[in-house]
Design an enzyme around this catalytic site. Structure first.
Site, PDB file in Angstrom:
ATOM      1  N   PRO A   3      -9.953 -90.637  35.544  1.00  0.00           N
ATOM      2  CA  PRO A   3     -11.098 -91.403  36.353  1.00  0.00           C
ATOM      3  C   PRO A   3     -10.441 -91.859  37.542  1.00  0.00           C
ATOM      4  CG  PRO A   3     -11.043 -91.605  33.881  1.00  0.00           C
ATOM      5  CD  PRO A   3      -9.768 -90.799  34.255  1.00  0.00           C
ATOM      6  N   CYS A   4     -11.114 -91.796  38.547  1.00  0.00           N
ATOM      7  CA  CYS A   4     -10.741 -92.445  39.884  1.00  0.00           C
ATOM      8  C   CYS A   4     -11.570 -93.716  40.332  1.00  0.00           C
ATOM      9  CB  CYS A   4     -10.761 -91.269  41.144  1.00  0.00           C
ATOM     10  SG  CYS A   4     -12.845 -90.951  41.467  1.00  0.00           S
ATOM     11  N   GLN A   5     -12.410 -93.998  39.445  1.00  0.00           N
ATOM     12  CA  GLN A   5     -13.380 -95.266  39.999  1.00  0.00           C
ATOM     13  C   GLN A   5     -12.371 -96.545  40.207  1.00  0.00           C
ATOM     14  OE1 GLN A   5     -13.890 -93.360  37.422  1.00  0.00           O
ATOM     15  NE2 GLN A   5     -15.796 -93.044  36.940  1.00  0.00           N
TER      16      GLN A   5
END
Length: 275
Positions: free
Chosen positions: A67-69
């Site tokens: 996940p890049c959030q």
């Protein structure tokens, strides 16, 4: 190959084109699961990476587009302390007891500068501690598809030199200069905001997972004739290297507009196929 944080199957589709079999996928999002189940019906899916302890026998490659959030230039920028991007530590937990020859990570390029590069330092240090050689590189999807999309790929190997893979070739920098009198289509965003300007000749700017106002925000294209148009969902799929309607099964569990988020979060198929 085993794929963690599989999304809509970008790694899987890319490796399939190269004759590499996916034997297990891990993905928690129900809409993404619907796509994976339809496109790869023979491959089992694990919901929660925190519950995954073993890998199938003879696994050669482990892929993780984690996940890049928390690492993105938009959002709260919590970095590796964020609840989502910190899930990359689960990958190291798994390979500590399930050594595979090749490990590939993918994430946003902003991770290289956020908190003085804390994320990339953490990843390569963990890899070294587990006995892996590593190399990383920022690759722009525009080398393969008409989309300006920079992503960091980390390739690691136990017994091979990853430089021979990720640093093995170059794409000539043929970026055109945008002039007042342009003769080529130009991609841009209506809602780019005051901190960034994306005007991309002969391509679109990076496909996003969404916008700050919570609605799909597809790129627009201005043609030399003066006509302006926006791309639609099937264009977005193709611009990521997927066949048109690849994400259609997601509509069985989510509203149709959610497909934009799935595509915006996906890895570019052609980039992975090159790797």
């Amino acid at each position: 190959m085993v794929s963690l944080f599989a999304g809509i199957g970008g790694f899987e589709l890319a490796f399939k084109t190269q004759g590499i079999e996916t034997t297990l996928m891990c993905e928690i999002d129900k809409a993404a699961q619907a796509v994976l189940t339809h496109q790869f019906p023979e491959v089992p899916i694990v919901d929660d990476i925190c519950l995954l302890n073993t890998l199938p026998d003879e696994t050669d490659i482990l892929c993780a587009g984690f996940p890049c959030q928390d690492l993105s230039s938009v959002g709260e920028k919590q970095g590796m302390l964020g609840s989502r991007s910190s899930l990359v530590r689960e990958v190291f937990r798994i390979i500590a007891t399930n050594k595979v020859e090749w490990v590939i990570f993918e994430n946003v390029s902003f991770m290289l500068s956020l908190n003085n590069g804390e994320a990339i330092h953490s990843i390569v240090n963990e890899l070294e501690a587990l006995g892996y050689n590593w190399a990383y590189r920022t690759i722009d999807t525009i080398a393969f598809l008409p989309q300006h999309r920079c992503r960091v790929f980390v390739v690691a190997s136990l017994h091979n030199n990853p430089n021979d893979v990720i640093l093995s070739g170059d794409f000539p920098n043929n970026k055109k200069i945008l002039e007042k009198e342009f003769t080529t289509p130009v991609g841009f965003y209506w809602t780019e905001g005051k901190n960034a300007l994306s005007l991309i000749p002969d391509a679109i700017p990076t496909l996003k997972a969404g916008s700050t106002i919570g609605i799909a925000s597809p790129p627009a294209i201005m043609f030399p004739s003066g006509e302006v148009s926006t791309i639609e969902i099937r264009d977005a799929e193709r611009l990521q290297g997927f066949p048109a309607e690849w994400t259609k099964p997601a509509e069985s569990v989510q509203k149709a507009s959610f497909r934009w988020r799935l595509i915006g979060n996906a890895v570019s198929v052609d980039t992975v196929a090159w790797i």
